[in-house]
Structure formats: C-alpha cells, structure tokens
Design a protein around this motif. Structure first.
Motif, PDB file in Angstrom:
ATOM      1  N   ALA A  99       2.173   1.472  -3.195  1.00 29.77           N
ATOM      2  CA  ALA A  99       2.146   2.005  -1.838  1.00 29.77           C
ATOM      3  C   ALA A  99       2.471   0.917  -0.836  1.00 29.77           C
ATOM      4  O   ALA A  99       1.873  -0.159  -0.863  1.00 29.77           O
ATOM      5  CB  ALA A  99       0.770   2.607  -1.534  1.00 29.77           C
ATOM      6  N   SER A 127      -3.303   5.053 -12.253  1.00 29.49           N
ATOM      7  CA  SER A 127      -4.734   5.298 -12.084  1.00 29.49           C
ATOM      8  C   SER A 127      -5.537   4.930 -13.326  1.00 29.49           C
ATOM      9  O   SER A 127      -6.659   4.427 -13.230  1.00 29.49           O
ATOM     10  CB  SER A 127      -4.972   6.768 -11.727  1.00 29.49           C
ATOM     11  OG  SER A 127      -4.373   7.074 -10.486  1.00 29.49           O
ATOM     12  N   ARG A 145      -5.480   6.597  -6.697  1.00 30.34           N
ATOM     13  CA  ARG A 145      -4.766   7.671  -5.989  1.00 30.34           C
ATOM     14  C   ARG A 145      -4.709   8.914  -6.867  1.00 30.34           C
ATOM     15  O   ARG A 145      -4.366   8.847  -8.039  1.00 30.34           O
ATOM     16  CB  ARG A 145      -3.348   7.233  -5.623  1.00 30.34           C
ATOM     17  CG  ARG A 145      -2.476   8.365  -5.075  1.00 30.34           C
ATOM     18  CD  ARG A 145      -1.195   7.856  -4.473  1.00 30.34           C
ATOM     19  NE  ARG A 145      -1.461   7.020  -3.323  1.00 30.34           N
ATOM     20  CZ  ARG A 145      -0.523   6.412  -2.600  1.00 30.34           C
ATOM     21  NH1 ARG A 145       0.757   6.530  -2.963  1.00 30.34           N
ATOM     22  NH2 ARG A 145      -0.839   5.681  -1.550  1.00 30.34           N
ATOM     23  N   GLU A 170      -6.745  10.131   3.387  1.00 27.15           N
ATOM     24  CA  GLU A 170      -6.140  11.340   2.821  1.00 27.15           C
ATOM     25  C   GLU A 170      -4.776  11.519   3.486  1.00 27.15           C
ATOM     26  O   GLU A 170      -4.615  11.227   4.673  1.00 27.15           O
ATOM     27  CB  GLU A 170      -7.007  12.570   3.084  1.00 27.15           C
ATOM     28  CG  GLU A 170      -8.361  12.520   2.407  1.00 27.15           C
ATOM     29  CD  GLU A 170      -9.196  13.763   2.682  1.00 27.15           C
ATOM     30  OE1 GLU A 170     -10.087  14.059   1.874  1.00 27.15           O
ATOM     31  OE2 GLU A 170      -8.948  14.433   3.706  1.00 27.15           O
ATOM     32  N   SER A 251       3.681   7.789   0.015  1.00 31.61           N
ATOM     33  CA  SER A 251       2.732   7.708   1.124  1.00 31.61           C
ATOM     34  C   SER A 251       3.459   7.036   2.283  1.00 31.61           C
ATOM     35  O   SER A 251       4.472   6.362   2.076  1.00 31.61           O
ATOM     36  CB  SER A 251       1.497   6.907   0.706  1.00 31.61           C
ATOM     37  OG  SER A 251       1.858   5.645   0.216  1.00 31.61           O
ATOM     38  N   TYR A 275      -3.384  14.229  -0.885  1.00 30.14           N
ATOM     39  CA  TYR A 275      -3.746  13.171  -1.837  1.00 30.14           C
ATOM     40  C   TYR A 275      -4.831  12.292  -1.242  1.00 30.14           C
ATOM     41  O   TYR A 275      -4.980  12.207  -0.019  1.00 30.14           O
ATOM     42  CB  TYR A 275      -2.525  12.314  -2.180  1.00 30.14           C
ATOM     43  CG  TYR A 275      -1.596  12.987  -3.154  1.00 30.14           C
ATOM     44  CD1 TYR A 275      -1.612  12.659  -4.507  1.00 30.14           C
ATOM     45  CD2 TYR A 275      -0.722  13.971  -2.725  1.00 30.14           C
ATOM     46  CE1 TYR A 275      -0.764  13.290  -5.397  1.00 30.14           C
ATOM     47  CE2 TYR A 275       0.122  14.612  -3.610  1.00 30.14           C
ATOM     48  CZ  TYR A 275       0.097  14.265  -4.950  1.00 30.14           C
ATOM     49  OH  TYR A 275       0.922  14.908  -5.830  1.00 30.14           O
ATOM     50  N   LYS A 276      -5.583  11.631  -2.129  1.00 33.53           N
ATOM     51  CA  LYS A 276      -6.645  10.732  -1.704  1.00 33.53           C
ATOM     52  C   LYS A 276      -6.418   9.348  -2.300  1.00 33.53           C
ATOM     53  O   LYS A 276      -6.026   9.224  -3.462  1.00 33.53           O
ATOM     54  CB  LYS A 276      -8.017  11.250  -2.168  1.00 33.53           C
ATOM     55  CG  LYS A 276      -8.447  12.549  -1.501  1.00 33.53           C
ATOM     56  CD  LYS A 276      -9.877  12.894  -1.892  1.00 33.53           C
ATOM     57  CE  LYS A 276     -10.360  14.115  -1.107  1.00 33.53           C
ATOM     58  NZ  LYS A 276     -11.799  14.396  -1.348  1.00 33.53           N
ATOM     59  N   ASP A 277      -6.689   8.318  -1.493  1.00 33.59           N
ATOM     60  CA  ASP A 277      -6.755   6.947  -1.983  1.00 33.59           C
ATOM     61  C   ASP A 277      -8.215   6.509  -1.891  1.00 33.59           C
ATOM     62  O   ASP A 277      -8.825   6.570  -0.814  1.00 33.59           O
ATOM     63  CB  ASP A 277      -5.875   6.011  -1.151  1.00 33.59           C
ATOM     64  CG  ASP A 277      -4.411   6.095  -1.556  1.00 33.59           C
ATOM     65  OD1 ASP A 277      -4.087   6.810  -2.520  1.00 33.59           O
ATOM     66  OD2 ASP A 277      -3.586   5.440  -0.886  1.00 33.59           O
TER      67      ASP A 277
END
Length: 307
Positions: A99, A127, A145, A170, A251, A275-277
């Motif tokens: 990212a 991940s 992520r 997010e 992202s 999406y979540k980090d």
C-alpha cells in the motif's frame, strides 16, 4: 531453566537434526540429547518430535523457540552493551500489505530516526505471512488487510492466536491507470468498462478458514480475461507506467506517486466493497518509542489520503 540448553534447542530446530547440531556445537550427541530431555522435563512439554528423518518442532516447541529467540537476543544485547559500553541498538520491524499510503508513512518515519544505532525491517507481504511473522516474533508489528465481509474470520483468528488488533482505516478500492489510457478520460467508470483491459493484481490473497479458490473468486471477478499477477509494488508501477492497457485496484495512492509514474486515480461507481487495515501485535508486546513514532506517521498519512 538452563540458558545453554535453550541455545542447544535453537540449533537443533535450525538444523532439523541432533547429529548435525552436535557437530555444529562441538558437543557429543548423547550429551546434547540429555540436555534437550532435561529442558523438556523442566518445561513439562515436548519440544521436538523425533523420527528417523530428523527432529521436528511440536506446536509447543514452536512457541518455545519463538520466546527463546527473543530471550537470547536480549541477552546478547545486554552483554554487548556492558562489554563494549555501546548503547543498545533500537529495533523496529513491521509486515504490511502493498500500500502506497503505508510506504509513504514509513518513508516519513525514516526521516525522524535519531542518531542512536538502529535496525529497521519493513516487509510487504500477504495477510497469511503478516500473521505468521508477528505470531512467531520475527516481526513486532503487522498491518492486516481484508474485506469487511471476512471480518469475523480474521478477528476470531487473531483472538485465538493471542494477537491485539486496532483498526487503522476503512476504505473502498480505487482504480489507477496510465494517464493516457482511454479509461482515464471516461466520465464515469463502471466494471463493464474494464473488461477490455489488463488487470494488474497481487497474487496471494488469504482468508483463514476459507478455501483459496473461494477467496480468489471474491477478490478477482471472473469477467476480466487478462491479468498479470505481481508480488511487489515496483513491478506494478512499471507496468502501469509503460502499458496504457493496464489498470489496478488499490488503496488511495499519494498524488506525488501518481505524478512520478504518470498515473491517474479514479473511482469505479460499481465498487462498494469496504476493506479494513488493522494494526496487529502480540498481546505480550509493549510498543516502543519507534513503534509509536511510526504509528503517528501512519495516522498522518491516513488523514492526508483517505477522505
């Protein structure tokens, strides 16, 4: 617990053979076997599974070796400090998704390092590796992520493994492409407009407890017929800069990065997936001054590039 026995176990785990470890340590094999058995008796666990093919770590052994690495490293640092009078070397390590906003935060963080000795490790990976590297104490911090619809799978896995997690941000993925791409001049980009182009994609999605084929179907829609899979960001930017037929889901990317490679960033109106980090680290780990400094830069970067 004997520190020397701990070192013996580390060498056996590294070489996978008690005979090879005995040769490396210049110890008689029976004496080494006896030392390991004494260590296992002290701990009340079996560190190794023994077979004709070698010595392999048990699940309890893997945990022990993870702690042993940290203990022996700290002992080395203390001994070095008092023998040489040198200051203890600061260390920072983190595994992250690929990212640009995170790499921008890391670059800013690097400019604030003080004059004391320091070792910094920064790895971009998937991940699965983020979780494993933090769990095994090879890296102190990780950024995970995943798509929001997999939230319960990841949180359950992190809780089970004894990892702390904190939401960073997010977002929905944006599209980046060559500024001369026909896509760049579209008034409104929809998924159907992407079918005639080449998607650049990272090749290693991962979700715990789900088949990889199911994850790929979720992450990579079947209506794109041409894809190039890459594992690191340098290749993706070179491809996007040189091939006007390519695009990529990302992202949010800093403007200076887009300008450097001659790219533009656009929104696809059909894309609504969130999406979540997540920042993760072991529950028994205490954040250092360097960790806090990086987290500050990460928050600054998030505020700049996420609207």
């Amino acid at each position: 617990m004997n520190i020397l026995h701990m070192k013996y176990a580390m060498e056996i785990a590294k070489l996978g053979s008690i005979n090879k470890a005995a040769e490396s340590l210049l110890i008689a094999q029976p004496n080494l076997s006896r030392a390991v058995k004494e260590l296992e008796a002290d701990l009340g666990v079996s560190i190794f599974d023994r077979s004709s093919k070698g010595m392999f770590l048990t699940p309890e052994g893997e945990k022990f070796i993870g702690y042993a690495k940290k203990i022996l490293q700290q002992i080395d640092e203390v001994e070095n400090m008092y023998r040489t009078g040198a200051p203890v070397k600061q260390k920072f390590s983190i595994c992250v998704p690929r990212a640009s906003y995170i790499s921008d935060a890391f670059a800013n963080f690097s400019t604030q390092m003080k004059l004391q000795p320091a070792e910094i490790f920064y790895q971009e990976t998937n991940s699965s590796h983020v979780i494993n590297n933090v769990l095994n104490a090879e890296y102190k911090l990780g950024i995970l992520r995943y798509a929001e619809n997999f939230d319960k799978y990841f949180k359950a896995s992190l809780e089970e493994k004894g990892l702390t997690y904190e939401l960073i941000t997010e977002f929905t993925y944006q599209l980046i492409m060559n500024r001369n791409s026909p896509l760049a001049s579209c008034g409104e980009i929809r998924c159907e407009h992407l079918r005639d182009y080449i998607e650049i994609a990272h090749a290693d999605p991962f979700v715990p407890s789900l088949p990889l084929a199911e994850v790929k179907k979720e992450e990579l829609p079947d209506d794109i017929e041409r894809r190039i899979f890459v594992f690191e960001r340098a290749s993706q930017f070179d491809l996007l800069a040189e091939n006007e037929q390519t695009f990529m889901w990302v992202s949010p990317v800093p403007d200076k990065t887009l300008q450097r490679y001659g790219l533009v960033q656009r929104r696809c109106v059909d894309n609504t997936r969130v999406y979540k980090d997540m920042l993760i680290y072991r529950k028994d780990y205490r954040l250092t001054e360097l960790d806090q400094c990086f987290i500050t830069e990460l928050c600054n970067s998030k505020r700049k590039y996420f609207v």
